[in-house]
Design an enzyme around this catalytic site. Structure first.
Site, PDB file in Angstrom:
ATOM      1  N   LYS A   1      17.325  -2.755  16.971  1.00 41.47           N
ATOM      2  CA  LYS A   1      17.148  -4.200  16.689  1.00 41.47           C
ATOM      3  C   LYS A   1      18.206  -4.690  15.699  1.00 41.47           C
ATOM      4  CE  LYS A   1      14.007  -5.731  13.499  1.00 41.47           C
ATOM      5  NZ  LYS A   1      14.474  -6.710  12.511  1.00 41.47           N
ATOM      6  N   ASN A   2      18.304  -3.996  14.562  1.00 39.06           N
ATOM      7  CA  ASN A   2      19.199  -4.482  13.512  1.00 39.06           C
ATOM      8  C   ASN A   2      20.666  -4.214  13.841  1.00 39.06           C
ATOM      9  OD1 ASN A   2      16.962  -5.386  12.204  1.00 39.06           O
ATOM     10  ND2 ASN A   2      16.838  -3.687  10.752  1.00 39.06           N
TER      11      ASN A   2
ATOM     12  N   ARG B   1      15.325 -13.729  10.428  1.00 41.44           N
ATOM     13  CA  ARG B   1      16.345 -13.662   9.391  1.00 41.44           C
ATOM     14  C   ARG B   1      17.768 -13.701   9.970  1.00 41.44           C
ATOM     15  NH1 ARG B   1      17.021 -14.287   3.915  1.00 41.44           N
ATOM     16  NH2 ARG B   1      18.632 -12.875   3.172  1.00 41.44           N
TER      17      ARG B   1
ATOM     18  N   CYS C   1      10.562 -11.503   8.127  1.00 43.81           N
ATOM     19  CA  CYS C   1       9.369 -10.921   7.520  1.00 43.81           C
ATOM     20  C   CYS C   1       9.217 -11.396   6.084  1.00 43.81           C
ATOM     21  CB  CYS C   1       9.466  -9.397   7.529  1.00 43.81           C
ATOM     22  SG  CYS C   1       9.029  -8.682   9.104  1.00 43.81           S
TER      23      CYS C   1
ATOM     24  N   ARG D   1      14.095 -13.037  -0.484  1.00 40.32           N
ATOM     25  CA  ARG D   1      15.162 -13.029   0.519  1.00 40.32           C
ATOM     26  C   ARG D   1      16.121 -14.229   0.442  1.00 40.32           C
ATOM     27  NH1 ARG D   1      13.138 -10.505   6.112  1.00 40.32           N
ATOM     28  NH2 ARG D   1      15.163  -9.517   5.970  1.00 40.32           N
ATOM     29  N   PRO D   2      16.810 -14.386  -0.699  1.00 44.46           N
ATOM     30  CA  PRO D   2      17.773 -15.486  -0.816  1.00 44.46           C
ATOM     31  C   PRO D   2      19.012 -15.238   0.059  1.00 44.46           C
ATOM     32  CG  PRO D   2      17.885 -14.062  -2.742  1.00 44.46           C
ATOM     33  CD  PRO D   2      16.776 -13.525  -1.888  1.00 44.46           C
ATOM     34  N   ILE D   3      19.865 -16.275   0.184  1.00 41.21           N
ATOM     35  CA  ILE D   3      21.101 -16.117   0.964  1.00 41.21           C
ATOM     36  C   ILE D   3      22.328 -16.424   0.104  1.00 41.21           C
ATOM     37  CG2 ILE D   3      20.149 -16.471   3.287  1.00 41.21           C
ATOM     38  CD1 ILE D   3      21.135 -19.413   2.994  1.00 41.21           C
ATOM     39  N   ASP D   4      22.167 -16.337  -1.227  1.00 35.34           N
ATOM     40  CA  ASP D   4      23.277 -16.681  -2.120  1.00 35.34           C
ATOM     41  C   ASP D   4      24.519 -15.823  -1.858  1.00 35.34           C
ATOM     42  OD1 ASP D   4      21.510 -14.652  -3.068  1.00 35.34           O
ATOM     43  OD2 ASP D   4      22.522 -14.667  -5.008  1.00 35.34           O
ATOM     44  N   LEU D   5      24.332 -14.561  -1.525  1.00 34.53           N
ATOM     45  CA  LEU D   5      25.501 -13.683  -1.326  1.00 34.53           C
ATOM     46  C   LEU D   5      26.238 -14.018  -0.025  1.00 34.53           C
ATOM     47  CD1 LEU D   5      23.962 -10.288  -2.559  1.00 34.53           C
ATOM     48  CD2 LEU D   5      25.235 -11.994  -3.854  1.00 34.53           C
TER      49      LEU D   5
ATOM     50  N   ASP E   1      12.825   0.067   5.290  1.00 31.84           N
ATOM     51  CA  ASP E   1      12.059  -0.250   6.503  1.00 31.84           C
ATOM     52  C   ASP E   1      11.071   0.863   6.872  1.00 31.84           C
ATOM     53  OD1 ASP E   1      13.470  -2.572   6.601  1.00 31.84           O
ATOM     54  OD2 ASP E   1      14.794  -1.970   8.234  1.00 31.84           O
TER      55      ASP E   1
ATOM     56  N   ARG F   1       8.117  -8.136  17.326  1.00 35.72           N
ATOM     57  CA  ARG F   1       9.440  -8.620  16.935  1.00 35.72           C
ATOM     58  C   ARG F   1      10.460  -7.481  16.940  1.00 35.72           C
ATOM     59  NH1 ARG F   1       9.609 -10.589  11.551  1.00 35.72           N
ATOM     60  NH2 ARG F   1      11.783 -10.372  12.078  1.00 35.72           N
TER      61      ARG F   1
HETATM   62  C1  EPZ Z   1      18.434  -6.187   6.707  1.00 35.00           C
HETATM   63  O1  EPZ Z   1      17.893  -7.357   6.115  1.00 35.00           O
HETATM   64  C2  EPZ Z   1      17.470  -5.779   7.796  1.00 35.00           C
HETATM   65  N1  EPZ Z   1      17.369  -6.855   8.766  1.00 35.00           N
HETATM   66  C3  EPZ Z   1      16.119  -5.465   7.193  1.00 35.00           C
HETATM   67  O2  EPZ Z   1      15.274  -4.991   8.223  1.00 35.00           O
HETATM   68  C4  EPZ Z   1      16.285  -4.369   6.148  1.00 35.00           C
HETATM   69  O3  EPZ Z   1      15.052  -4.154   5.521  1.00 35.00           O
HETATM   70  C5  EPZ Z   1      17.336  -4.767   5.118  1.00 35.00           C
HETATM   71  O4  EPZ Z   1      18.572  -5.131   5.769  1.00 35.00           O
HETATM   72  C6  EPZ Z   1      17.630  -3.670   4.117  1.00 35.00           C
HETATM   73  O5  EPZ Z   1      18.030  -2.514   4.782  1.00 35.00           O
HETATM   74  C7  EPZ Z   1      18.283  -6.974   9.713  1.00 35.00           C
HETATM   75  O6  EPZ Z   1      19.252  -6.231   9.803  1.00 35.00           O
HETATM   76  C8  EPZ Z   1      18.075  -8.038  10.711  1.00 35.00           C
HETATM   77  P1  EPZ Z   1      19.668  -7.415   2.607  1.00 35.00           P
HETATM   78  P2  EPZ Z   1      18.763  -8.262   5.151  1.00 35.00           P
HETATM   79  O7  EPZ Z   1      20.497  -8.632   2.619  1.00 35.00           O
HETATM   80  O8  EPZ Z   1      20.155  -8.294   5.633  1.00 35.00           O
HETATM   81  C9  EPZ Z   1      18.784  -9.261  -1.702  1.00 35.00           C
HETATM   82  C10 EPZ Z   1      13.282  -4.861   9.471  1.00 35.00           C
HETATM   83  O9  EPZ Z   1      12.099  -4.551   9.198  1.00 35.00           O
HETATM   84  N2  EPZ Z   1      19.705 -10.351  -1.313  1.00 35.00           N
HETATM   85  O10 EPZ Z   1      20.342  -6.093   2.565  1.00 35.00           O
HETATM   86  O11 EPZ Z   1      18.038  -9.539   4.985  1.00 35.00           O
HETATM   87  C11 EPZ Z   1      17.472  -9.377  -0.931  1.00 35.00           C
HETATM   88  O12 EPZ Z   1      16.604 -10.290  -1.511  1.00 35.00           O
HETATM   89  C12 EPZ Z   1      14.096  -5.744   8.551  1.00 35.00           C
HETATM   90  O13 EPZ Z   1      13.851  -4.498  10.508  1.00 35.00           O
HETATM   91  C13 EPZ Z   1      20.065 -11.296  -2.257  1.00 35.00           C
HETATM   92  O14 EPZ Z   1      19.630 -11.261  -3.400  1.00 35.00           O
HETATM   93  O15 EPZ Z   1      18.645  -7.430   3.824  1.00 35.00           O
HETATM   94  C14 EPZ Z   1      16.974  -7.965  -0.976  1.00 35.00           C
HETATM   95  O16 EPZ Z   1      16.299  -7.742  -2.174  1.00 35.00           O
HETATM   96  C15 EPZ Z   1      13.303  -6.327   7.439  1.00 35.00           C
HETATM   97  N3  EPZ Z   1      20.916 -12.306  -1.866  1.00 35.00           N
HETATM   98  C16 EPZ Z   1      18.247  -7.134  -0.936  1.00 35.00           C
HETATM   99  O17 EPZ Z   1      19.307  -8.024  -1.320  1.00 35.00           O
HETATM  100  C17 EPZ Z   1      21.411 -12.395  -0.611  1.00 35.00           C
HETATM  101  O18 EPZ Z   1      22.177 -13.326  -0.320  1.00 35.00           O
HETATM  102  C18 EPZ Z   1      18.568  -6.517   0.413  1.00 35.00           C
HETATM  103  O19 EPZ Z   1      18.661  -7.520   1.393  1.00 35.00           O
HETATM  104  C19 EPZ Z   1      21.058 -11.401   0.322  1.00 35.00           C
HETATM  105  C20 EPZ Z   1      20.188 -10.385  -0.043  1.00 35.00           C
END
Ligand code: EPZ
Length: 427
Positions: free
Chosen positions: A22-23, A92, A116, A121-125, A312, A404
């Site tokens: 999926k991811n 997401r 989920c 889950r912010p998008i600032d980065l 996960d 999902r």
């Molecule tokens: C991906 O989510 C996966 N989703 C998630 O899988 C997975 O849990 C996660 O990576 C971590 O491995 C997909 O690939 C579609 P992140 P993503 O950005 O990209 C913080 C599942 O069950 N953060 O690595 O959203 C955030 O809050 C799903 O299959 C910021 O602060 O994860 C978190 O604490 C759920 N600012 C951490 O980073 C940002 O702009 C990791 O998030 C982005 C993230």
């Protein structure tokens, strides 16, 4: 509405082929719009998040055709840079279309993404990466909209303070067609990033450092169509491995990516399972073999960015450790609200206490069936794993979360001898 009924306390045995990741698939589907021809993607999982992404691609003018697990995306007629709001809130990964649209059209407009509920889950980065490449980013926080545009994207250094998977993917998507060189420092090293780099490379992108925390991208002026196969889903495979560890058995999961699952294999071995690669005809690993007898051993576990133990699989591990012969500790280091499933596991007799980001699990000889609710994707899968190991009947509602990310969890586990069925929910 449907629910899953499970009659547990019986070992699993046999072999199954694991679905495509999926991811891995979702960023590749988003990346397909960076080129103006057609891409053919194989081993695409038949799951709701993919349907949702295909729906969005179609709504912005792509022609998507699916035949079995093969998906063709013709992105020659991309209509505009606005992503309609309806589907965006459901997952997401819709945010990844922003980087891809910005790369291709130099503008993108979308809404805050869903997904989920496992933390803020912010998008600032993601937005930081776009700004570093010269895009002007506007957020209408109250209205829920985000817009980014640039006369031209220019390569630069993007330093991520945390190795966010999505932000790394979005930075790559925006940078491959930018002018000059981009360096992404502190990049996530999840295998799905390496898959995305391989796909982009096949379309003509110039990327070095794949699999490391420093990615260098030399921008090119155009990309072209290609064919690509999505690797097996390491998280779906890991879920089934945890189910075997919780309930016992002897199972082969073909297509599970052994090299990418070393930490999962190490932890499950520590829990008492015998975990080894299945060798293919060419001598390379072609899957994972797991054997488990008796109750799991207790352990300490910390989640973290790859190559650490994946967040996960944290909830499914709670199911395993709820049956362990002693006390275990699990620390969640990626998302701040990923212990919601604990309250559902309590209903099955699990003894788990949560304090901040740490869960202490006092293993019990027996779990029992109960009526429980899936509250998120992996939490729902954890309830299924616990139910397979529990005595009596469990009913899991909220199955839409599970659908999902798993093509057909009941089909897969029934093929391994599990007594598990999905049916319409009683009112
Ligand atoms: C991906 O989510 C996966 N989703 C998630 O899988 C997975 O849990 C996660 O990576 C971590 O491995 C997909 O690939 C579609 P992140 P993503 O950005 O990209 C913080 C599942 O069950 N953060 O690595 O959203 C955030 O809050 C799903 O299959 C910021 O602060 O994860 C978190 O604490 C759920 N600012 C951490 O980073 C940002 O702009 C990791 O998030 C982005 C993230």
């Amino acid at each position: 509405m449907s629910e899953i009924r499970i009659c547990g306390y019986r070992p699993l045995s046999g072999e199954i082929k694991i679905q495509g990741s999926k991811n891995g698939a979702l960023p590749i589907l988003a990346a397909s719009i960076l080129q103006k021809g057609t891409v053919r993607i194989d081993n695409v999982p038949a799951i709701q998040d993919v349907d949702c992404m295909v729906g969005i691609l179609t709504s912005i003018g792509c022609r998507c055709e699916r035949e079995g697990s093969c998906l063709s995306i013709d992105a020659s007629c991309l209509e505009g840079a606005k992503i309609p709001g309806e589907d965006v809130g459901k997952m997401r990964s819709s945010i990844l279309l922003m980087g891809a649209l910005l790369g291709r059209l130099k503008e993108a407009e979308t809404w805050y993404p869903g997904g989920c509920s496992i933390g803020s889950r912010p998008i600032d980065l993601h937005l930081l990466a776009f700004s570093r490449l010269g895009a002007h980013v506007q957020e209408d926080v109250e209205g829920g909209r985000i817009r980014a545009s640039a006369a031209a994207l220019k390569g630069d250094t993007i330093c991520l303070p945390f190795p966010s998977v999505g932000a790394t993917e979005n930075a790559l998507l925006a940078a491959v067609l930018a002018e000059g060189e981009t360096e992404i420092c502190g990049a996530a090293r999840e295998p799905e990033i390496a898959s995305l780099c391989a796909f982009l490379g096949q379309m003509g992108a110039k990327i070095t450092g794949s699999g490391t925390s420093r990615l260098c991208i030399q921008g090119v002026s155009r990309l072209h169509g290609t064919a690509f196969t999505i690797p097996g889903d390491r998280i779906a495979a890991g879920t089934y491995l945890t189910a075997v560890t919780a309930t016992g058995g002897d199972v082969k999961i073909l297509g599970a990516p052994w090299e990418d699952m070393q930490e999962v294999a190490r932890v499950l071995s520590q829990a008492g399972a015998a975990v080894s690669p299945v060798k293919g005809e060419d001598g390379k690993a072609a899957g994972i073999h797991i054997r488990m007898e008796g109750r799991p051993k207790p352990l300490r576990l910390s989640t973290g960015p790859h190559p650490a133990f994946p967040t996960d699989l944290q909830s499914p591990m709670l199911a395993v450790l709820s049956r362990a012969e002693g006390i275990s500790q699990v620390q969640e280091n990626v998302f701040e609200d990923r212990f919601k499933t604990v309250k559902e596991l309590w209903k099955m007799g699990a003894q788990i206490e949560v304090c901040r980001n740490e869960a202490v699990i006092s293993g019990k000889h027996r779990l029992h069936g109960a009526r429980v609710t899936a509250l998120d994707l992996r939490g729902g899968a954890a309830l299924v794993a616990a139910a397979l190991a529990a005595e009596g009947e469990t009913r899991v509602s909220g199955c839409a979360h599970i659908e999902r990310g798993y093509e057909d969890i009941c089909r897969d586990l029934r093929a391994l001898g599990g007594r598990i069925w999905e049916h319409a929910q009683d009112t």
